[in-house]
Design a protein around this motif. Structure first.
Motif, mmCIF file in Angstrom:
data_model
loop_
_atom_site.group_PDB
_atom_site.id
_atom_site.type_symbol
_atom_site.label_atom_id
_atom_site.label_comp_id
_atom_site.label_asym_id
_atom_site.label_seq_id
_atom_site.Cartn_x
_atom_site.Cartn_y
_atom_site.Cartn_z
ATOM 1 N N CYS A 181 0.837 -1.207 0.000
ATOM 2 C CA CYS A 181 0.000 0.000 0.000
ATOM 3 C C CYS A 181 0.869 1.253 0.000
ATOM 4 O O CYS A 181 0.569 2.240 -0.700
ATOM 5 N N LEU A 185 0.592 3.857 -3.045
ATOM 6 C CA LEU A 185 0.162 5.235 -2.760
ATOM 7 C C LEU A 185 1.248 6.234 -3.140
ATOM 8 O O LEU A 185 0.955 7.307 -3.691
ATOM 9 N N SER A 188 1.543 6.677 -6.888
ATOM 10 C CA SER A 188 0.391 7.368 -7.477
ATOM 11 C C SER A 188 0.560 8.878 -7.469
ATOM 12 O O SER A 188 -0.148 9.593 -8.160
ATOM 13 N N LYS A 190 0.008 10.862 -5.006
ATOM 14 C CA LYS A 190 -0.960 11.495 -4.124
ATOM 15 C C LYS A 190 -0.965 10.780 -2.771
ATOM 16 O O LYS A 190 -0.368 9.725 -2.603
ATOM 17 N N ARG A 191 -1.631 11.370 -1.825
ATOM 18 C CA ARG A 191 -1.823 10.737 -0.515
ATOM 19 C C ARG A 191 -0.498 10.350 0.128
ATOM 20 O O ARG A 191 -0.326 9.241 0.630
ATOM 21 N N TYR A 192 0.441 11.267 0.115
ATOM 22 C CA TYR A 192 1.762 10.983 0.689
ATOM 23 C C TYR A 192 1.677 10.758 2.200
ATOM 24 O O TYR A 192 2.426 9.954 2.755
ATOM 25 N N LEU A 194 -0.854 9.427 3.880
ATOM 26 C CA LEU A 194 -1.364 8.074 4.097
ATOM 27 C C LEU A 194 -0.288 7.042 3.778
ATOM 28 O O LEU A 194 -0.151 6.031 4.476
ATOM 29 N N SER A 195 0.483 7.315 2.734
ATOM 30 C CA SER A 195 1.597 6.431 2.381
ATOM 31 C C SER A 195 2.610 6.368 3.514
ATOM 32 O O SER A 195 3.091 5.282 3.867
ATOM 33 N N CYS A 198 1.380 4.224 6.327
ATOM 34 C CA CYS A 198 1.465 2.792 6.011
ATOM 35 C C CYS A 198 2.852 2.242 6.297
ATOM 36 O O CYS A 198 2.995 1.173 6.902
#
Length: 378
Positions: A181, A185, A188, A190-192, A194-195, A198
């Motif tokens: 994940c 992420l 992608s 984006k969503r650093y 959230l990455s 994880c």
């Protein structure tokens, strides 16, 4: 144990049959998702009710019973006390904390096994999907997965290591799922945040997850892309070096350096990796090198991200070749070779039906190394 083994093998056969024929049957995407959900839940139930004498099960049960006490007693004075700390049953505190929360809420170790297996499966599928999405050059174009691709994804993951990582090596399984994940992420764009969450959680569950930081750098910034012919040549050299036993010499040299580095950095998280060393030809590791290489070449497509994924998978093959005497490094190898799964899944979307069928017929061979790890050791 015989009933458990037979049940899992029967389940694997059913998954393969579904994977083999799903492209010939037209079903709606919602129906495919329902079938996938049922397969994931069945796998989690089997994993939850595995016999106590299967590998690692009794050890996890013992830690689960003591998890609340450990969390209450542990003293955290710096970041090193939380990460890379295996002072308690040789398990990282992050995973013990998850155990303690579940123990406090539910008081059921079987329920905990079910939830972990479910989380590993769902997160792994999500991570693989994110990695496959990263292979699409047009980032504005969303991949529409049909049912056959989703079911093939699950079958490939299950045969590659889904049984092992949902029923035996559950810490590694959860860590790898979160690592996938993190990679997906990050790639992608984006969503650093959230990455980042994880990878932090993955490292708190299993220390080896720090390897994913190296992998994401390779996938994002590696300037050189390897061609299929180069990958084939490197694979052939690895096979030859394994047969010649080159790893016997490289391991002896590396161990002296690693021991010195760990003493210097005061790291005690990985010492157990070097206690079980066997300088002999190991059929399982050789089989991993062969089968992974076959899938690497079959799933190769002429794209930059696929080329970089191929390089990462080759690193795993190289580790198997030159460090195979260290049994515990099989987990480290999987951190690299797991990226053959998004390669296969992406190939399933862009290759011809005939080539996809060839890939599907090779999938069962992935189960052989996993069978040795899960059932032959019990």
């Amino acid at each position: 144990m015989l009933i458990y083994t037979s049940t899992y093998l029967l389940y694997a056969v059913v998954c393969f049959i579904i994977c083999l024929f799903c492209s010939s049957v037209k079903i709606k995407r919602t129906q495919g998702l329902l079938v996938l959900a049922i397969l994931v839940i069945i796998n989690s139930v089997i994993a939850a009710f595995r016999p106590e004498h299967t590998p690692d099960t009794l050890a996890y049960m013992e830690v689960y019973q003591n998890s609340e006490r450990i969390i209450k007693e542990v003293q955290i004075s710096n970041i090193g006390d939380w990460f890379f700390n295996r002072s308690y049953y040789s398990i990282e505190l992050g995973f013990i904390f998850i155990m303690a929360v579940d123990s406090f809420l539910f008081h059921s170790v079987r329920g905990f096994f079910f939830l972990v297996a479910l989380a590993v499966s769902v997160l792994s599928i999500s991570g693989i999907l994110l990695c496959v999405n990263a292979c699409v050059e047009n980032k504005k174009k969303r991949i529409i997965w049909d049912s056959s691709n989703l079911l093939m994804l699950w079958c490939v993951y299950l045969f590659w290591g889904g049984i092992l990582y949902t029923s035996v090596a559950i810490r590694s399984g959860l860590s790898i799922a979160l690592g996938l994940c993190f990679i997906g992420l990050f790639l992608s764009g984006k969503r650093y945040f959230l990455s980042f969450c994880c990878i932090v959680l993955a490292m708190s569950i299993h220390s080896t997850a720090i390897t994913f930081v190296v992998i994401v750098v390779l996938l994002r910034y590696m300037p050189v892309c390897i061609k299929k012919g180069t990958a084939c040549m490197a694979w052939g050299i690895c096979i030859l070096c394994y047969l010649l036993g080159v790893g016997n010499y490289t391991v002896k040299i590396a161990l002296s350096f690693i021991a010195w580095a760990f003493r210097l950095l005061k790291i005690n998280a990985f010492s157990s990796y070097f206690t079980n060393i066997e300088f002999a030809f190991q059929k399982r590791e050789f089989f991993v090198i062969i089968v992974t290489g076959i899938f690497l070449l079959m799933a190769y497509t002429n794209k930059k991200i696929i080329s970089r994924l191929s390089f990462v998978v080759l690193i795993g093959i190289i580790i198997s070749t030159f460090a195979y005497p260290i049994h515990a490094l099989s987990r480290e190898v999987d951190l690299f070779t797991c990226f053959v799964i998004p390669m296969i899944c992406y190939a399933g979307m862009v290759l011809s039906q005939r080539k996809i069928l060839y890939i599907k017929f090779v999938i069962p061979f992935l189960l052989v190394p996993q069978y040795v790890m899960v059932f032959a050791r019990a």
